[in-house]
Design an enzyme around this catalytic site. Structure first.
Site, PDB file in Angstrom:
ATOM      1  N   ARG A 137       0.643  -1.557  -0.239  1.00 31.48           N
ATOM      2  CA  ARG A 137      -0.251   0.166  -0.471  1.00 31.48           C
ATOM      3  C   ARG A 137       1.145   1.983  -0.147  1.00 31.48           C
ATOM      4  NH1 ARG A 137      -2.983  -2.792   3.601  1.00 31.48           N
ATOM      5  NH2 ARG A 137      -5.277  -3.822   2.495  1.00 31.48           N
ATOM      6  N   LYS A 159       2.657  10.824 -11.371  1.00 37.20           N
ATOM      7  CA  LYS A 159       1.780   9.765 -12.295  1.00 37.20           C
ATOM      8  C   LYS A 159       2.524   8.597 -12.164  1.00 37.20           C
ATOM      9  CE  LYS A 159      -1.654  12.823 -15.446  1.00 37.20           C
ATOM     10  NZ  LYS A 159      -1.996  13.269 -15.969  1.00 37.20           N
ATOM     11  N   GLU A 253      -5.362  16.130 -10.882  1.00 44.83           N
ATOM     12  CA  GLU A 253      -6.771  16.070 -12.083  1.00 44.83           C
ATOM     13  C   GLU A 253      -8.274  16.891 -12.167  1.00 44.83           C
ATOM     14  OE1 GLU A 253      -4.020  14.641 -15.591  1.00 44.83           O
ATOM     15  OE2 GLU A 253      -6.291  14.952 -16.702  1.00 44.83           O
ATOM     16  N   ARG A 258      -4.487  20.628 -14.256  1.00 44.52           N
ATOM     17  CA  ARG A 258      -4.076  19.517 -15.099  1.00 44.52           C
ATOM     18  C   ARG A 258      -3.458  19.109 -16.422  1.00 44.52           C
ATOM     19  NH1 ARG A 258       0.192  15.697 -11.008  1.00 44.52           N
ATOM     20  NH2 ARG A 258       1.213  14.817 -12.777  1.00 44.52           N
ATOM     21  N   ASN A 262      -1.410  17.384 -20.974  1.00 43.94           N
ATOM     22  CA  ASN A 262      -1.553  16.492 -22.055  1.00 43.94           C
ATOM     23  C   ASN A 262      -2.062  17.100 -23.158  1.00 43.94           C
ATOM     24  OD1 ASN A 262      -1.942  13.695 -21.171  1.00 43.94           O
ATOM     25  ND2 ASN A 262      -2.983  13.916 -19.700  1.00 43.94           N
ATOM     26  N   HIS A 265      -1.628  14.884 -26.898  1.00 39.30           N
ATOM     27  CA  HIS A 265      -1.897  13.499 -26.259  1.00 39.30           C
ATOM     28  C   HIS A 265      -2.664  12.282 -26.107  1.00 39.30           C
ATOM     29  CE1 HIS A 265       1.309  15.142 -23.471  1.00 39.30           C
ATOM     30  NE2 HIS A 265       1.900  14.486 -23.138  1.00 39.30           N
ATOM     31  N   HIS A 269      -1.759   9.684 -27.584  1.00 39.00           N
ATOM     32  CA  HIS A 269      -2.052   7.904 -27.126  1.00 39.00           C
ATOM     33  C   HIS A 269      -2.316   6.718 -28.217  1.00 39.00           C
ATOM     34  CE1 HIS A 269      -1.197  10.284 -22.337  1.00 39.00           C
ATOM     35  NE2 HIS A 269      -0.670  10.309 -22.975  1.00 39.00           N
ATOM     36  N   HIS A 282       7.134   7.886 -27.558  1.00 39.98           N
ATOM     37  CA  HIS A 282       5.998   8.662 -27.116  1.00 39.98           C
ATOM     38  C   HIS A 282       5.843  10.197 -26.765  1.00 39.98           C
ATOM     39  CE1 HIS A 282       3.157   9.949 -23.856  1.00 39.98           C
ATOM     40  NE2 HIS A 282       4.201  11.184 -23.200  1.00 39.98           N
TER      41      HIS A 282
END
Ligand code: NAD
Ligand code: GLY
Length: 379
Positions: A137, A159, A253, A258, A262, A265, A269, A282
């Site tokens: 955890r 992230k 986010e 935030r 992106n 992206h 992606h 990437h």
């Protein structure tokens, strides 16, 4: 939070997140200051390094050159230290290698005092960070990013995650590091394609947040292409400052702020997933994605042609692609289908980060026919 006292050659960028606050230490003087800096971070949290276990996670390309010296320095400073090297490349960011790393942590009898040290690019940072977020955890972890992309983006902001076969970065968590230690001199050994891939994220910051930084990049293309040490320090520090400011305001986010990180992206992606992880790097996918997003903004009357043209010009000048190769171009319907898994989608509607001008972007819901038109009119 009082600043850590650092040797003068180290500059620090704070990331202020309450009890999860940390520092990004930036140097170009080698990794020698890493362990003392880590000790200062731990001491400030009331924690002691003595006899603790550190697990250095790395990949086979950087293991000997960078991860082994870090491991040896930790051992000399009294740590028990294990090293786990994974295969390099995007395909490692998968459940299979997460599972392998869990097995090694069980073998090492890792506990909540164990510190995970990620030495590598974004693949290693994202995967090791995800394991740190989930094992027992949550374990403390530290980022020692070795690629430009990881130094300016992936190591900062917490992230962490892995890819699903149908969706890039679909499995993940937010887990902030104890600190980020950046040595920009490591970029000298980065292969040219990976170096350029990082430049895409640097250029992204100019487009989304800082027109003056975008102009600085335009004016320094030759120095960027030569990896000038001075310019490397400047672009890494400015990118980290910009990312830290955004993360401080919208860590999880939630507000939409935030999400500006992106930019490009949603396209990128989908391209990475459909072309096969690793076929397009990437940053290459982000470079192409930024051009698609800017053209989409133009088509919707939200920006002008000059905004797109300046992005295309600088991306080309640093050797990045600005369009998908015809031979591997996925069908528009397949791209739309992959985009429907995008984490910015809300109530089934696609949302894109679109520029209004250089230095300013907005989160905008876009109807699928408009996206399809942008994909089909790409040439
Ligand atoms: P990478 O980790 O695959 O590294 C690229 C290549 O460079 C690898 O072959 C690696 O072994 C090699 N390498 C690393 N450092 C080197 C050095 N100093 N000298 C020589 N070779 C070196 O790729 P990347 O571009 O660093 O990261 C891409 C990943 O980052 C993607 O999975 C992307 O999704 C992720 N990412 C995450 C975030 C985030 O916020 N977490 C942000 C942006 C990108
Ligand atoms: N790379 C996007 C983010 O950190 O939010």
């Amino acid at each position: 939070m009082p600043p850590v006292e650092q040797p003068p050659e180290i500059e620090t960028v704070p990331v202020a997140l309450g009890e999860r606050s940390y520092e990004i230490a930036i140097t170009n003087a080698g990794l020698g200051a890493f362990v003392p800096t880590l000790h200062t971070w731990l001491t400030r949290r009331g924690s002691r390094p003595d006899g603790r276990l550190a697990v250095v996670v790395t990949d086979d390309h950087v293991r000997d050159r960078y991860a082994v010296p870090v491991t040896e320095a930790l051992r000399q400073a009294g740590w028990k230290c294990e090293i786990v090297a994974l295969p390099p490349g995007e395909q490692t960011k998968s459940h299979e290698f997460v599972s392998q790393l869990y097995d090694r942590l069980v073998e090492f009898k890792a506990d909540r005092q164990t510190v995970i040290v990620a030495v590598g690019g974004g693949v290693i940072g994202d995967l090791a960070g995800f394991v740190a977020a989930t094992y027992a955890r949550g374990l403390p972890f530290v980022q020692v990013p070795t690629t430009l992309l990881a130094q300016v983006d992936s190591s900062v902001g917490g992230k962490v995650g892995i890819n699903h076969p149908r969706g890039k970065n679909l499995i993940g968590a937010f887990h902030q590091p104890l600190g980020v230690f950046i040595d920009t001199s490591l970029l000298e050994t980065l292969p040219i394609r990976d170096y350029r891939s990082g430049l895409a994220e640097v250029i992204k910051y100019g487009v989304i947040l800082d027109e003056a930084f975008f102009a600085y990049l335009e004016q320094n293309v030759a120095a960027l292409n030569q990896r000038s040490p001075v310019v490397m320090r400047q672009i890494v520090a400015r990118s980290c400052q910009l990312k830290a400011q955004v993360v401080e305001q919208d860590e999880y986010e939630r507000s939409g702020l935030r999400a500006v990180l992106n930019y490009g992206h949603t396209f990128a992606h989908a391209f990475e997933t459909l072309c096969g992880y690793g076929a397009l790097l990437h940053g290459e996918a982000v470079a192409i994605g930024m051009v698609y997003a800017s053209r989409l903004a133009e088509g919707l009357g939200r920006t002008d042609a000059v905004t797109t043209a300046r992005q295309v010009a600088i991306l080309r000048a640093v050797g990045l692609p600005v369009e998908l190769p015809q031979s591997s171009r996925p069908a528009a319907e397949a791209i739309l289908d992959a985009m429907r898994l995008d984490k910015k989608s809300a109530a089934g509607q696609l949302r894109f980060i679109l520029p209004t001008k250089l230095g300013h972007v907005e989160l905008v819901p876009v109807a699928e026919p408009d996206v399809r038109a942008a994909l089909e009119n790409a040439d």
